[in-house]
Design a protein around this motif. Sequence first.
Motif, PDB file in Angstrom:
ATOM      1  N   PRO A  15       0.821  -1.208   0.000  1.00 47.89           N
ATOM      2  CA  PRO A  15       0.000   0.000   0.000  1.00 47.89           C
ATOM      3  C   PRO A  15       0.861   1.266   0.000  1.00 47.89           C
ATOM      4  CG  PRO A  15       0.138  -0.862   2.220  1.00 47.89           C
ATOM      5  CD  PRO A  15       0.894  -1.815   1.322  1.00 47.89           C
ATOM      6  N   ILE A  16       0.614   2.146  -0.971  1.00 46.29           N
ATOM      7  CA  ILE A  16       1.334   3.411  -1.044  1.00 46.29           C
ATOM      8  C   ILE A  16       0.328   4.556  -1.183  1.00 46.29           C
ATOM      9  CG2 ILE A  16       3.421   2.423  -2.065  1.00 46.29           C
ATOM     10  CD1 ILE A  16       2.489   3.709  -4.748  1.00 46.29           C
ATOM     11  N   THR A  28       2.596   2.866   3.485  1.00 42.27           N
ATOM     12  CA  THR A  28       1.684   3.254   4.550  1.00 42.27           C
ATOM     13  C   THR A  28       1.586   2.170   5.610  1.00 42.27           C
ATOM     14  OG1 THR A  28      -0.319   2.286   3.600  1.00 42.27           O
ATOM     15  CG2 THR A  28       0.312   4.472   2.806  1.00 42.27           C
ATOM     16  N   TRP A  29       1.113   2.586   6.778  1.00 37.15           N
ATOM     17  CA  TRP A  29       0.791   1.640   7.842  1.00 37.15           C
ATOM     18  C   TRP A  29      -0.550   2.059   8.432  1.00 37.15           C
ATOM     19  CZ3 TRP A  29       0.570   3.056  13.113  1.00 37.15           C
ATOM     20  CH2 TRP A  29       1.039   4.317  13.423  1.00 37.15           C
ATOM     21  N   LEU A  53      -5.244   5.644  -1.768  1.00 44.31           N
ATOM     22  CA  LEU A  53      -4.382   4.504  -1.488  1.00 44.31           C
ATOM     23  C   LEU A  53      -4.254   3.676  -2.753  1.00 44.31           C
ATOM     24  CD1 LEU A  53      -2.904   2.909   0.782  1.00 44.31           C
ATOM     25  CD2 LEU A  53      -5.013   1.629   1.060  1.00 44.31           C
ATOM     26  N   LYS A  54      -3.024   3.289  -3.088  1.00 45.69           N
ATOM     27  CA  LYS A  54      -2.771   2.449  -4.263  1.00 45.69           C
ATOM     28  C   LYS A  54      -2.036   1.197  -3.803  1.00 45.69           C
ATOM     29  CE  LYS A  54      -2.060   6.615  -6.911  1.00 45.69           C
ATOM     30  NZ  LYS A  54      -1.044   7.501  -7.425  1.00 45.69           N
ATOM     31  N   TRP A  55      -2.332   0.086  -4.435  1.00 48.33           N
ATOM     32  CA  TRP A  55      -1.649  -1.179  -4.162  1.00 48.33           C
ATOM     33  C   TRP A  55      -0.784  -1.491  -5.365  1.00 48.33           C
ATOM     34  CZ3 TRP A  55      -1.962  -3.697   0.473  1.00 48.33           C
ATOM     35  CH2 TRP A  55      -2.911  -3.225   1.367  1.00 48.33           C
ATOM     36  N   ALA A  59       7.982  -4.955  -7.793  1.00 50.58           N
ATOM     37  CA  ALA A  59       8.791  -4.314  -8.833  1.00 50.58           C
ATOM     38  C   ALA A  59       8.455  -2.830  -8.938  1.00 50.58           C
ATOM     39  CB  ALA A  59       8.569  -5.008 -10.172  1.00 50.58           C
ATOM     40  N   ASP A  60       7.168  -2.497  -8.892  1.00 51.10           N
ATOM     41  CA  ASP A  60       6.759  -1.096  -8.950  1.00 51.10           C
ATOM     42  C   ASP A  60       7.200  -0.345  -7.695  1.00 51.10           C
ATOM     43  OD1 ASP A  60       5.599  -1.417 -11.444  1.00 51.10           O
ATOM     44  OD2 ASP A  60       3.597  -1.804 -10.622  1.00 51.10           O
ATOM     45  N   LEU A  61       7.179  -1.021  -6.558  1.00 51.67           N
ATOM     46  CA  LEU A  61       7.619  -0.390  -5.315  1.00 51.67           C
ATOM     47  C   LEU A  61       9.097  -0.018  -5.392  1.00 51.67           C
ATOM     48  CD1 LEU A  61       6.833   0.462  -2.443  1.00 51.67           C
ATOM     49  CD2 LEU A  61       7.517  -1.813  -1.687  1.00 51.67           C
ATOM     50  N   GLU A  62       9.915  -0.895  -5.967  1.00 48.52           N
ATOM     51  CA  GLU A  62      11.337  -0.600  -6.119  1.00 48.52           C
ATOM     52  C   GLU A  62      11.557   0.607  -7.028  1.00 48.52           C
ATOM     53  OE1 GLU A  62      13.434  -4.267  -7.061  1.00 48.52           O
ATOM     54  OE2 GLU A  62      13.846  -4.503  -4.913  1.00 48.52           O
TER      55      GLU A  62
END
Length: 69
Positions: A15-16, A28-29, A53-55, A59-62
Amino acid sequence: MMIMPEIAPETATFPIADCEACGKTVLTWIALGPDGGETRCCVHCDAPLTGELKWISAADLEETGYDIG
């Protein structure tokens, strides 16, 4: 005993959201309020996040600057 790092499976999502205080997209937390309600917060500064909020995949997180390992 040797501990091996866990690798995030390809199906894992994270989650970002955008953090105004940090000025960037962050992980996020979940914080619980006094009424037991959930609020998403920034993992860096703990500010409550009000944006969408996006999930995203590991790979996208990196690509946002986080290191999955």
